[in-house]
Structure formats: C-alpha cells, structure tokens
Design an enzyme around this catalytic site. Structure first.
Site, short mmCIF file in Angstrom:
data_model
loop_
_atom_site.label_atom_id
_atom_site.label_comp_id
_atom_site.label_asym_id
_atom_site.label_seq_id
_atom_site.Cartn_x
_atom_site.Cartn_y
_atom_site.Cartn_z
N LYS A 22 0.83 -1.21 0.00
CA LYS A 22 0.00 0.00 0.00
C LYS A 22 0.87 1.26 0.00
CE LYS A 22 -1.94 1.66 3.98
NZ LYS A 22 -1.61 3.09 4.14
N ASN A 23 1.84 1.29 0.91
CA ASN A 23 2.61 2.53 1.07
C ASN A 23 3.60 2.79 -0.05
OD1 ASN A 23 1.15 3.01 3.35
ND2 ASN A 23 2.83 2.65 4.80
N ARG A 92 -5.01 10.46 4.42
CA ARG A 92 -4.01 11.52 4.54
C ARG A 92 -2.97 11.48 3.42
NH1 ARG A 92 -2.55 14.24 8.63
NH2 ARG A 92 -0.44 13.87 7.91
N CYS A 116 -6.58 13.07 12.83
CA CYS A 116 -6.32 11.68 12.45
C CYS A 116 -6.29 10.88 13.74
CB CYS A 116 -4.98 11.63 11.73
SG CYS A 116 -4.27 10.00 11.65
N ARG A 121 -0.20 14.45 13.19
CA ARG A 121 0.34 14.23 11.85
C ARG A 121 0.27 15.47 10.95
NH1 ARG A 121 -1.57 8.30 9.95
NH2 ARG A 121 0.32 8.34 8.74
N PRO A 122 0.97 16.53 11.31
CA PRO A 122 0.96 17.72 10.46
C PRO A 122 1.73 17.50 9.15
CG PRO A 122 2.47 18.01 12.30
CD PRO A 122 1.83 16.67 12.49
N VAL A 123 1.62 18.47 8.23
CA VAL A 123 2.34 18.36 6.95
C VAL A 123 3.32 19.53 6.78
CG1 VAL A 123 0.64 16.95 5.74
CG2 VAL A 123 0.39 19.44 5.72
N ASP A 124 3.75 20.09 7.92
CA ASP A 124 4.62 21.27 7.86
C ASP A 124 5.93 21.01 7.12
OD1 ASP A 124 4.89 19.64 10.26
OD2 ASP A 124 6.55 20.96 10.78
N GLN A 125 6.44 19.79 7.17
CA GLN A 125 7.72 19.51 6.51
C GLN A 125 7.57 19.46 4.98
OE1 GLN A 125 10.62 19.55 8.28
NE2 GLN A 125 9.11 20.19 9.81
N ASP A 313 4.10 0.70 12.16
CA ASP A 313 2.96 0.00 11.54
C ASP A 313 2.89 -1.48 11.93
OD1 ASP A 313 2.13 2.30 10.34
OD2 ASP A 313 2.77 1.78 8.32
N ILE A 335 6.95 7.10 17.27
CA ILE A 335 6.64 7.86 16.04
C ILE A 335 5.34 8.65 16.17
CG2 ILE A 335 6.24 7.69 13.54
CD1 ILE A 335 9.05 6.84 14.22
N ARG A 405 -8.82 -0.66 4.31
CA ARG A 405 -7.97 0.38 3.74
C ARG A 405 -6.61 -0.19 3.37
NH1 ARG A 405 -6.62 4.71 7.55
NH2 ARG A 405 -5.15 4.93 5.85
C1 UD1 Z 1 3.92 6.97 6.58
C2 UD1 Z 1 3.12 5.73 6.30
C3 UD1 Z 1 2.48 5.21 7.58
C4 UD1 Z 1 3.54 5.03 8.67
C5 UD1 Z 1 4.39 6.27 8.83
C6 UD1 Z 1 5.57 6.10 9.77
C7 UD1 Z 1 2.39 6.05 4.01
C8 UD1 Z 1 1.30 6.32 3.07
N1 UD1 Z 1 2.11 6.05 5.31
O1 UD1 Z 1 3.02 7.95 7.05
O2 UD1 Z 1 1.85 3.96 7.29
O3 UD1 Z 1 2.92 4.74 9.90
O4 UD1 Z 1 4.92 6.70 7.55
O5 UD1 Z 1 6.36 5.05 9.35
O6 UD1 Z 1 3.51 5.79 3.61
N2 UD1 Z 1 5.51 14.80 10.90
C9 UD1 Z 1 5.47 16.15 11.17
N3 UD1 Z 1 5.40 17.02 10.10
C10 UD1 Z 1 5.37 16.60 8.82
C11 UD1 Z 1 5.40 15.21 8.56
C12 UD1 Z 1 5.48 14.33 9.63
O7 UD1 Z 1 5.47 16.58 12.33
O8 UD1 Z 1 5.30 17.44 7.90
C13 UD1 Z 1 5.61 13.83 12.04
C14 UD1 Z 1 4.35 12.97 12.17
O9 UD1 Z 1 3.37 13.60 12.94
C15 UD1 Z 1 4.92 11.73 12.84
C16 UD1 Z 1 6.33 11.63 12.23
O10 UD1 Z 1 6.64 12.91 11.74
O11 UD1 Z 1 5.03 11.91 14.21
C17 UD1 Z 1 6.46 10.62 11.10
O12 UD1 Z 1 5.43 10.82 10.16
P1 UD1 Z 1 5.56 10.45 8.63
O13 UD1 Z 1 6.78 9.63 8.38
O14 UD1 Z 1 5.41 11.69 7.82
O15 UD1 Z 1 4.28 9.55 8.41
P2 UD1 Z 1 3.44 9.48 7.08
O16 UD1 Z 1 4.35 9.74 5.92
O17 UD1 Z 1 2.20 10.28 7.22
#
Ligand code: UD1
Length: 426
Positions: A22-23, A92, A116, A121-125, A313, A335, A405
């Site tokens: 999936k990922n 997401r 969520c 799980r923000p997307v700031d990065q 996961d 995480i 899912r």
């Molecule tokens: C991906 C996987 C998910 C897995 C996760 C961690 C997919 C589609 N999903 O999710 O199954 O559980 O990796 O291995 O591949 N964070 C921030 N800001 C950001 C991005 C992330 O603060 O902009 C934080 C998140 O809240 C979390 C950590 O970074 O605490 C890791 O998140 P991230 O690796 O981004 O997870 P996803 O890519 O959403």
C-alpha cells in the site's frame, strides 16, 4: 458497517501470497501526475486507499484503465489541480499529489488533511521543503494553495533539511524535485524501502535520483518525464502481520504457515524481534516459513522507530503477540503520540496491559477470551484480528473498514489457512 466474526482456536496451515505494498502504491500512483506519458503499474493491491487515490487522480482528469491488480494511468489532459476535502479526509496520503502537481503545473490546491486517529500528523515539513524550492504556499478555507514564483513556472532545486524523518514528506519532495530547475538535496530523508520503490519508478520515467534508501537523496531536475512500467514491491507490513498471526496460532495450536511473494530483507527488525520472542522462522529469498518449535512464546520488548528499525505499523500486531507470551514486555511507541488505542480493545479480550506515557507494559496471559471489540485504525485492527485468532470463543470486530484500507482480502487469506472468520455486512 461490516464486522468480522472470528472463532479463535483454529490451527493455521498452508501458504499465503503477499500483495503489493500500500505505502509504495500510493506515492507511485501520485507520480503519474508528473508526466503526460503512460504509467503502467502492476502488482497493485486491491485496497480502499488505492481506490481513493485512483478516484482523486481521475477527478483531476487522469485517464485510468484498471485490470486485475494492474492499472494504466495517463495524465495528459489534467483539468483540475485540486484535491478536495471529501477524499483527503479519508486518506491523509492524498497529500502526495501536492509535490507532483506543483512541479509539473506550477500550481496546486490540496485540502489540509485534518485530524487523524493516531495523532496530529501535520504536513509542515512538506510545506517547508516546497517553500525552499521557491513555492508560495498559503492556507485558504482549509486548503493549501501552492504556486511557483512565476505562474506555471518550475520549482527550483534546493538543499532541504527536514526537522524530522518523514516518509510521505520525503516522497513528496523527491517527486517535486524531479522536475525542478537544478539539483535538490534532501537531508534527513526517510530510508523506507517504499521510497526506494518510488525512486525506481521515477528513474524509469527519466528522473535523475541518487541515494534513495539513504538519509541523503540528491535529485537533478529534468524538464520532462516520460511513461514507464513498474511492479509494486511486496507489502512488508502485510508480511509482518501474517507472520505475527502465524506465530500466535502456531505457538498455541501447532501448524505451519509459509508467507510467499515477500521480501524478507525489508523486514530485518521484525524478523529479529520474532526470533527473540521465540518464533521459529526459516527465510528464503521471497518466502518465510513459521513452524512450531515446541517452545512457548516469550515475547520481546519493542521500540518503534524509523526504518530500518522496528516499524510503528507493526506495533499493534506485535503487542498482540506479547499479550499471549510468557513474561512482561515493553512496547515503546516513538513515532505517533496516540497509537495505543488497541490497548483497551485488547484488554476487553483479557489482555493485561498498562500504559505509561509512550510505553505499554504487556504482561502475557495464559488465555484470551472472545468479546466484541472495535477497530480504531488500520494496524490496530490487524492486532485485534491476531488476538481473536487465539482467543477462546467468538470475537466480533466492529468497524473493519479500517482493515479494508490496507489489507487485501485478509479474511479470505486467513480462511484459506484454516481460520474460522466471516464478514457480516450491516
Ligand atoms: C507513513 C506511512 C504510515 C507510517 C508512517 C511512519 C504512508 C502512506 N504512510 O506515514 O503507514 O505509519 O509513515 O512510518 O507511507 N511529521 C510532522 N510534520 C510533517 C510530517 C510528519 O510533524 O510534515 C511527524 C508525524 O506527525 C509523525 C512523524 O513525523 O510523528 C512521522 O510521520 P511520517 O513519516 O510523515 O508519516 P506518514 O508519511 O504520514
């Protein structure tokens, strides 16, 4: 809402086939937006999240032809540069269209994902990285509006150091960088095998990428990408989930399970922990066999972390094993801040678990007993299925849309091994 009804205590025997990851599939499908050429994807898992991503791409104007576990995508007549809230809120990973759209069309409008179940799980990065590449990003009415400096212009290569390791963040930035002017370096990049799979597709499409699978990825931007073909890698989390299910049932009821079409080398940390927990495993290049060794499970302490360490996961599934193992083990989640929602459901089955901060202290018990429980997120649901397989009597798992899912035909695969499991539609 569908439910699963599982009668525990059955011996599992036989072979199961692992589906595509999936990922890996989700970012690869999003990569189709980077070219007007045709992308042919095989070993595509049949999952709700994959359906959501295809719907999202179709709404934008991508032409899609679906076959059995394969799809062709052609984004040569994109009419809408928007990912709407109704789809993004259910998945997401929809954020993965942001980088490709912005890189190819110089503009994108993507709904913010919102809350969520497993944390903020923000997307700031993702935003920070794209801004470093020259994008202007604002939030209006719940949507991220992203534009390149010059309307319809290209992003510019940059050196990006992410504040934390993010999987989809790394993927979004790597995809965006393929069409940027000049070179982009992503430092502190995630090293997950799914990133390597995505990079392989992008390279087949004409991208210049070095270092995928390490924490430093360098992308030399090109003006155009072209079509390509690719088979999605096997799902390492599905593999690990079935290994835990087999480990649980084999230790209690005997039997022998072979997980086929897997990639054991992407699962080192999980395999190590299973061995430490007393599970007898035999690995081949693409299969793993679990069989009884006459010893009880002893469980293991686990601490989730970025790849190649133990994956978050797999945390809920491994916790289910610790619940029925001898002794007391600690499960530490580093995480996501709210990923213990399966704990109270496992407790309903008779598990003995205490939570202290981000640590679950799991004391193994001799027996679990069936009850009605609720699936709260994708991997939590899988943990409940594993516990139900060894619980005495019947367990009903409510809200299994979470499971759909991310697991292709889970109940059919388990039934073929001998589990008593049925889906009840409501
Ligand atoms: C991906 C996987 C998910 C897995 C996760 C961690 C997919 C589609 N999903 O999710 O199954 O559980 O990796 O291995 O591949 N964070 C921030 N800001 C950001 C991005 C992330 O603060 O902009 C934080 C998140 O809240 C979390 C950590 O970074 O605490 C890791 O998140 P991230 O690796 O981004 O997870 P996803 O890519 O959403």
């Amino acid at each position: 809402m569908d439910k699963l009804v599982i009668t525990g205590g059955q011996r599992l025997d036989g072979a199961i086939q692992i589906s595509g990851a999936k990922n890996a599939a989700l970012p690869i499908l999003a990569a189709s937006l980077l070219t007007a050429g045709t992308l042919e994807i095989s070993n595509l898992p049949t999952l709700r999240d994959v359906g959501t991503m295809l719907r999202l791409l179709e709404r934008m104007g991508t032409r899609i032809e679906r076959g059995n576990e394969r799809v062709t995508l052609k984004a040569d007549a994109i009419g809408s540069l928007e990912a709407a809230y109704d789809l993004v809120k259910t998945m997401r990973a929809s954020i993965l269209v942001l980088g490709p759209m912005l890189a190819r069309f110089g503009e994108a409008r993507v709904s913010l994902p919102g809350g969520c179940a497993i944390g903020q799980r923000p997307v700031d990065q993702h935003i920070k990285g794209l801004q470093a590449m020259g994008a202007t990003i604002t939030v209006e009415q719940g949507y991220l509006l992203a534009r390149t400096e010059r309307a319809g212009g290209r992003l510019k290569g940059a050196r990006i150091v992410t504040d934390m390791v993010t999987v989809t963040g790394t993927e979004n930035l790597m995809m965006a960088a393929t069409l940027a002017e000049g070179a982009t370096t992503i430092e502190n990049a995630a090293r997950e095998p799914e990133i390597v799979d995505l990079a392989e597709v992008l390279i087949a499409m004409g991208a210049h990428i070095r270092g995928a699978g390490t924490d430093r990825i360098v992308v030399e931007g090109v003006e155009n990408l072209h079509g390509a073909s690719h088979a999605v890698m096997p799902d390492r989390i599905e593999t690990g989930t079935f290994l835990c299910a087999a480990a649980a049932t084999v230790s209690r009821h005997g039997g022998e399970v072979i997980v086929q079409g897997a990639r054991p080398r992407t699962l080192d940390a999980v395999l190590d922990k299973l061995r430490e927990a007393g599970v007898a495993l035999e690995c081949d290049v693409d299969s793993i066999r679990v069989r009884a060794n006459g010893h009880a499970l002893v469980g293991a302490n686990v601490r989730t972390s970025e790849y190649p360490a133990f994956p978050t996961d797999m945390q809920a599934q491994f916790m289910a094993l610790d619940c029925i193992a001898e002794g007391t083990n600690h499960v530490i989640e580093t995480i996501f801040e709210n990923r213990f929602m399966h704990v109270q459901e496992l407790s309903r089955l008779g598990a003995s678990i205490e939570i202290e901060g981000n640590t679950a202290i799991v004391k193994g018990v001799a027996r679990l007993s069936g009850a009605t429980v609720m699936a709260t997120d994708l991997r939590a649901s899988a943990g409940l299925v594993i516990a139900a397989l060894v619980a005495e009597g019947e367990t009903t798992i409510d809200r299994i849309y979470h499971l759909d899912r991310g697991y292709q035909a889970m109940e059919a695969k388990l039934t073929a091994l001998g589990a008593t499991i049925r889906r009840v539609a409501e």
